[in-house]
Design a protein around this motif. Structure first.
Motif, PDB file in Angstrom:
ATOM      1  N   VAL A  99      34.737  46.318  49.101  1.00 24.39           N
ATOM      2  CA  VAL A  99      34.654  45.264  48.081  1.00 24.39           C
ATOM      3  C   VAL A  99      35.425  45.701  46.844  1.00 24.39           C
ATOM      4  CG1 VAL A  99      33.081  43.968  46.584  1.00 24.39           C
ATOM      5  CG2 VAL A  99      32.445  44.438  48.962  1.00 24.39           C
ATOM      6  N   ALA A 100      35.223  46.948  46.446  1.00 21.82           N
ATOM      7  CA  ALA A 100      35.915  47.472  45.256  1.00 21.82           C
ATOM      8  C   ALA A 100      37.421  47.444  45.452  1.00 21.82           C
ATOM      9  CB  ALA A 100      35.434  48.889  44.965  1.00 21.82           C
ATOM     10  N   GLU A 101      37.858  47.777  46.651  1.00 24.77           N
ATOM     11  CA  GLU A 101      39.300  47.795  46.927  1.00 24.77           C
ATOM     12  C   GLU A 101      39.870  46.371  46.865  1.00 24.77           C
ATOM     13  OE1 GLU A 101      40.354  49.660  50.630  1.00 24.77           O
ATOM     14  OE2 GLU A 101      42.455  49.074  50.378  1.00 24.77           O
ATOM     15  N   LEU A 102      39.130  45.407  47.441  1.00 22.44           N
ATOM     16  CA  LEU A 102      39.586  44.010  47.443  1.00 22.44           C
ATOM     17  C   LEU A 102      39.782  43.500  46.014  1.00 22.44           C
ATOM     18  CD1 LEU A 102      40.049  41.223  48.843  1.00 22.44           C
ATOM     19  CD2 LEU A 102      37.581  40.843  48.630  1.00 22.44           C
ATOM     20  N   TYR A 103      38.744  43.664  45.188  1.00 25.47           N
ATOM     21  CA  TYR A 103      38.839  43.116  43.832  1.00 25.47           C
ATOM     22  C   TYR A 103      39.752  43.963  42.942  1.00 25.47           C
ATOM     23  CZ  TYR A 103      35.453  39.773  45.383  1.00 25.47           C
ATOM     24  OH  TYR A 103      34.843  38.767  46.085  1.00 25.47           O
ATOM     25  N   GLY A 104      39.914  45.229  43.318  1.00 30.51           N
ATOM     26  CA  GLY A 104      40.887  46.058  42.603  1.00 30.51           C
ATOM     27  C   GLY A 104      42.282  45.462  42.703  1.00 30.51           C
ATOM     28  N   LYS A 105      42.566  44.821  43.846  1.00 33.85           N
ATOM     29  CA  LYS A 105      43.890  44.210  44.050  1.00 33.85           C
ATOM     30  C   LYS A 105      43.950  42.803  43.453  1.00 33.85           C
ATOM     31  CE  LYS A 105      44.930  46.585  48.387  1.00 33.85           C
ATOM     32  NZ  LYS A 105      44.538  46.455  49.788  1.00 33.85           N
ATOM     33  N   LEU A 106      42.877  42.022  43.631  1.00 36.91           N
ATOM     34  CA  LEU A 106      42.893  40.596  43.239  1.00 36.91           C
ATOM     35  C   LEU A 106      42.781  40.374  41.732  1.00 36.91           C
ATOM     36  CD1 LEU A 106      40.536  38.818  45.835  1.00 36.91           C
ATOM     37  CD2 LEU A 106      43.008  38.552  45.606  1.00 36.91           C
ATOM     38  N   VAL A 107      41.984  41.210  41.086  1.00 34.31           N
ATOM     39  CA  VAL A 107      41.603  40.954  39.693  1.00 34.31           C
ATOM     40  C   VAL A 107      42.445  41.821  38.751  1.00 34.31           C
ATOM     41  CG1 VAL A 107      39.678  41.081  38.046  1.00 34.31           C
ATOM     42  CG2 VAL A 107      39.255  40.387  40.416  1.00 34.31           C
ATOM     43  N   PRO A 108      43.098  41.185  37.744  1.00 31.83           N
ATOM     44  CA  PRO A 108      43.945  41.964  36.839  1.00 31.83           C
ATOM     45  C   PRO A 108      43.241  43.173  36.213  1.00 31.83           C
ATOM     46  CG  PRO A 108      44.384  39.645  36.535  1.00 31.83           C
ATOM     47  CD  PRO A 108      43.246  39.734  37.513  1.00 31.83           C
ATOM     48  N   LEU A 109      41.979  43.026  35.838  1.00 32.74           N
ATOM     49  CA  LEU A 109      41.283  44.184  35.255  1.00 32.74           C
ATOM     50  C   LEU A 109      40.891  45.216  36.316  1.00 32.74           C
ATOM     51  CD1 LEU A 109      39.058  42.744  32.355  1.00 32.74           C
ATOM     52  CD2 LEU A 109      41.311  43.820  32.246  1.00 32.74           C
ATOM     53  N   GLY A 110      41.150  44.913  37.569  1.00 34.37           N
ATOM     54  CA  GLY A 110      41.058  45.935  38.613  1.00 34.37           C
ATOM     55  C   GLY A 110      39.677  46.260  39.125  1.00 34.37           C
ATOM     56  N   ARG A 111      38.726  45.349  38.909  1.00 31.22           N
ATOM     57  CA  ARG A 111      37.370  45.650  39.386  1.00 31.22           C
ATOM     58  C   ARG A 111      36.546  44.377  39.442  1.00 31.22           C
ATOM     59  NH1 ARG A 111      33.751  45.294  35.230  1.00 31.22           N
ATOM     60  NH2 ARG A 111      34.601  45.383  33.126  1.00 31.22           N
ATOM     61  N   VAL A 112      35.428  44.453  40.185  1.00 36.88           N
ATOM     62  CA  VAL A 112      34.452  43.372  40.216  1.00 36.88           C
ATOM     63  C   VAL A 112      33.666  43.381  38.894  1.00 36.88           C
ATOM     64  CG1 VAL A 112      32.614  44.778  41.261  1.00 36.88           C
ATOM     65  CG2 VAL A 112      32.716  42.339  41.766  1.00 36.88           C
ATOM     66  N   GLY A 113      33.151  42.194  38.483  1.00 40.51           N
ATOM     67  CA  GLY A 113      32.336  42.143  37.267  1.00 40.51           C
ATOM     68  C   GLY A 113      30.920  42.628  37.529  1.00 40.51           C
ATOM     69  N   GLN A 114      30.243  43.009  36.460  1.00 39.39           N
ATOM     70  CA  GLN A 114      28.854  43.452  36.574  1.00 39.39           C
ATOM     71  C   GLN A 114      27.920  42.372  36.020  1.00 39.39           C
ATOM     72  OE1 GLN A 114      27.867  46.206  38.236  1.00 39.39           O
ATOM     73  NE2 GLN A 114      30.061  46.309  38.724  1.00 39.39           N
ATOM     74  N   PRO A 115      26.738  42.202  36.635  1.00 39.49           N
ATOM     75  CA  PRO A 115      25.829  41.144  36.153  1.00 39.49           C
ATOM     76  C   PRO A 115      25.440  41.311  34.685  1.00 39.49           C
ATOM     77  CG  PRO A 115      24.763  42.559  37.809  1.00 39.49           C
ATOM     78  CD  PRO A 115      26.212  42.901  37.822  1.00 39.49           C
ATOM     79  N   GLU A 116      25.435  42.544  34.196  1.00 38.96           N
ATOM     80  CA  GLU A 116      25.113  42.765  32.778  1.00 38.96           C
ATOM     81  C   GLU A 116      26.167  42.113  31.874  1.00 38.96           C
ATOM     82  OE1 GLU A 116      25.196  45.039  35.142  1.00 38.96           O
ATOM     83  OE2 GLU A 116      23.364  46.270  35.072  1.00 38.96           O
ATOM     84  N   GLU A 117      27.419  42.064  32.353  1.00 35.12           N
ATOM     85  CA  GLU A 117      28.490  41.450  31.550  1.00 35.12           C
ATOM     86  C   GLU A 117      28.322  39.928  31.486  1.00 35.12           C
ATOM     87  OE1 GLU A 117      31.541  43.559  33.992  1.00 35.12           O
ATOM     88  OE2 GLU A 117      32.368  44.166  32.055  1.00 35.12           O
TER      89      GLU A 117
END
Ligand code: NAD
Length: 250
Positions: free
Chosen positions: A198-216
């Motif tokens: 999952v981390a690798e997928l969103y690392g590629k898709l998302v400009p900030l390079g990571r999945v968001g956290q629910p706290e955010e």
């Protein structure tokens, strides 16, 4: 001083994920929180930990809304905030989506949000005004293959948000929507996919390079629920690490 001192906020889908973090943050900021969910055991445990109140509320059922509002008023005397957070997701191509699945997603995500507005807005007005935050999605702003019923329901939530903002402004109620991209909760990883994948997928898709956290996401819900956003209503606010900004060739 907390940002929500004196407020009473009902949060749906509060037993886990984004709703849990919203409940924790809102309580820390001074709100009295009514945690609502269909997952009674974790919902009750969290409410007990925070010293607040849990109600069983299936957002798709109006009778549950009526009971939840009554329980909240009995415990705290009023409601002046609502976070429509509960939602469900199913993966399917549109032509393979059974009617029952489409209707279930619509009933929980779209009708649930409507029922929340309809049953809680009069209470917020009676309390002198307040806020409603609806949970839409990145998929309320653009398409995403494989989640057609979900994306349709989230687009509808933006329509509800805009109309509610227009109709409720004179009653001193602000209504906004949050549009999260991929967030690290059970919803975004339902089959227990390897977190590294999952981390690798969103690392590629998302400009900030990571999945968001629910706290955010909880911090955005807080902003839209408190005086810091006093001149904002009727808006979808995207929180997605830049995913919606466009595609990159590099
Ligand atoms: P989650 O599955 O961890 O939490 C959803 C919560 O809603 C659960 O506690 C669940 O029991 C509850 N719920 C489901 N159906 C309900 C019903 N009928 N009545 C009451 N409660 C119900 O997911 P999450 O990521 O925390 O999702 C929260 C919201 O954020 C949802 O509306 C979701 O669509 C939206 N969202 C999530 C993501 C993501 O990537 N996780 C992205 C965009 C938007």
């Amino acid at each position: 001083m907390g940002k929500l001192d004196g407020r009473v906020v009902l949060i749906t889908g509060a037993a886990r994920g984004q709703g849990e973090q919203e409940a924790r943050l809102f309580a820390a900021e001074g709100a009295r929180v009514v945690l609502a969910d269909v997952l009674d055991e974790p919902g009750e445990a969290l409410a007990k930990e925070l010293g607040h109140t849990y109600v069983h509320l299936d957002v798709s059922q109006e009778v549950d809304w009526i009971a939840a509002v009554a329980a909240a008023k009995e415990r705290f005397g009023k409601i002046d905030g609502l976070v429509n957070n509960a939602g469900i997701l199913r993966f399917n191509e549109l032509v393979a989506t059974p009617l029952e699945e489409f209707q279930l997603i619509t009933q929980v995500n779209q009708v649930g949000t409507f029922l929340g507005i309809r049953n809680v807005a009069p209470e917020i007005e009676a309390a002198g005004g307040g806020t409603i935050v609806n949970t839409a999605s990145y998929t309320a702003m653009t398409g995403m293959a494989g989640v057609g019923a979900y994306a349709a329901s989230k687009h509808a939530i933006l329509g509800l948000t805009r109309v509610a903002a227009l109709e409720l402004a004179a009653r001193r109620i602000r209504v906004n929507a949050i549009c999260p991209g991929a967030v690290d909760t059970p919803m975004s990883n339902p089959d227990g996919v390897d977190p590294a994948a999952v981390a690798e997928l969103y690392g590629k898709l998302v400009p900030l390079g990571r999945v968001g956290q629910p706290e955010e996401i909880a911090k955005l819900a807080l902003f839209l629920s408190c005086e810091d956003s006093s001149y904002i209503t009727g808006q979808p606010v995207v929180i997605d690490g830049g995913w919606l900004a466009g595609v990159s060739l590099f």
